[in-house]
Design a protein around this motif. Structure first.
Motif: not given
Length: 252
Positions: A156-184
Motif C-alpha cells: 500500500a506504500l508503493a505510490p509514495v515509496a516508488v515515486a520517492a525512489y525514482i526521484g532519488a535515482a534521478y540524482w544518485f544514478t549516472s543515467s538519471t534512472s530510466f529503469a523502464n524499457p517502455a519509457v526508454t
C-alpha cells in the motif's frame, strides 16, 4: 477492484502515456525556463515524483500500475507457480505492448503540447558504460523496492515509496534512472531534454533487464522464497507487486 484484461491493459497504456508525458513535458518546460542544467534536472525529477505517485495511486487498483515491462515480467516470473493468481502469460502479452505504445504516445503528446516536432528521433547519445551501470543499479533497486514491499505486506506504500525512489535515482544514478524499457523506447521519439538516441535504446534495455534479474536475486536473498496464500488473506508475502487484481474475477 474487479477489472477485465482489456481494462487493465488500457490502464497500463494510459498510465505509461501520462508518465512519459510528465517526464518529457516537464523536461521541455524546464529547458524553456532556465539554462541551468541542475535546475532543469530538479524540475524534471520533481514533476516525475509527483506524477508517478498520483498515477500509481489512481491506477494501481485497476492494473497494478506497473507502467514498466520489467516489472510486469518480474511479476509474472515470481507468480507463475502461484495457484491463487498472479499474472499469466496472456496478461504479459497485453501489458507490454500497451506500455510501449502508451510510452510512444505520451512522448508525442508532450511534444505537441510544446509545439515541438511530433516525432523527431532523439540525438542524445547515452551509450557510455557508466550510464549502463547506472541503469543496472536503478532497475535493481526499483525491483527490490516493489517486491520487497510486497513481501513485507507494505504494498500500500508503493505510490509514495516508488515515486520517492525514482526521484532519488534521478540524482544518485549516472543515467538519471530510466529503469523502464517502455519509457526508454518512448523517450527515443523526442529530441528534447529527456530524449535518448535510438542507438542507445537497446543497451539501456539490456542493462534494465540485467538490473531486474539482480533485483529479484536480492529479494530472494533478503526475504527468502515467497509463500503463496489465497488472495485477500493477510500475509507478509503478496503474490504480485503494487496490488495486481485477482485473476479469478477476470470475466473476459
Amino acid at each position: 477492484m474487479n477489472s477485465t484484461l482489456g481494462r487493465r491493459a488500457a490502464a497500463e497504456a494510459i498510465g505509461t502515456a501520462l508518465l512519459v508525458a510528465v517526464v518529457v513535458g516537464s523536461g521541455i518546460q524546464a529547458t524553456e525556463l532556465t539554462h541551468d542544467t541542475g535546475v532543469q534536472l530538479l524540475a524534471n525529477s520533481l514533476a516525475t515524483v509527483f506524477g508517478l505517485g498520483v498515477l500509481i495511486l489512481l491506477l494501481g487498483p485497476v492494473s497494478g500500475a506497473h507502467f514498466n515491462p520489467v516489472v510486469t515480467l518480474a511479476a509474472w516470473f515470481t507468480g507463475r507457480r502461484d495457484p491463487y493468481g498472479g499474472l499469466a502469460l496472456r496478461d504479459v502479452a497485453a501489458y507490454v505492448p500497451a506500455q510501449t505504445a502508451g510510452a510512444i504516445g505520451g512522448a508525442v503528446v508532450a511534444d505537441a503540447m510544446f509545439a515541438e516536432p511530433l516525432v523527431k528521433l532523439s540525438t542524445h547519445d547515452r551509450s557510455a558504460g557508466h550510464l549502463l551501470l547506472g541503469e543496472v543499479v536503478a532497475t535493481a533497486g526499483l525491483i527490490l523496492l516493489i517486491f520487497g514491499l510486497a513481501r513485507i505486506g507494505r504494498a500500500a506504500l508503493a505510490p509514495v515509496a516508488v515515486a520517492a525512489y525514482i526521484g532519488a535515482a534521478y540524482w544518485f544514478t549516472s543515467s538519471t534512472s530510466f529503469a523502464n524499457p517502455a519509457v526508454t523506447i518512448g523517450r527515443a521519439f523526442t529530441d528534447t531534454f529527456a530524449g535518448i538516441a535510438p542507438a542507445s535504446v537497446a543497451p539501456f534495455i539490456a542493462a534494465q533487464v540485467l538490473g531486474a534479474v539482480l533485483g529479484l536475486g536480492a529479494v530472494a536473498v533478503i526475504y527468502g522464497r515467497a509463500t503463496s496464500v489465497p488472495v485477500g488473506e493477510p500475509s507478509p508475502a503478496v503474490p504480485s507487486p503494487i496490488r495486481t487484481p485477482e485473476k479469478a474475477v477476470d470475466h473476459e
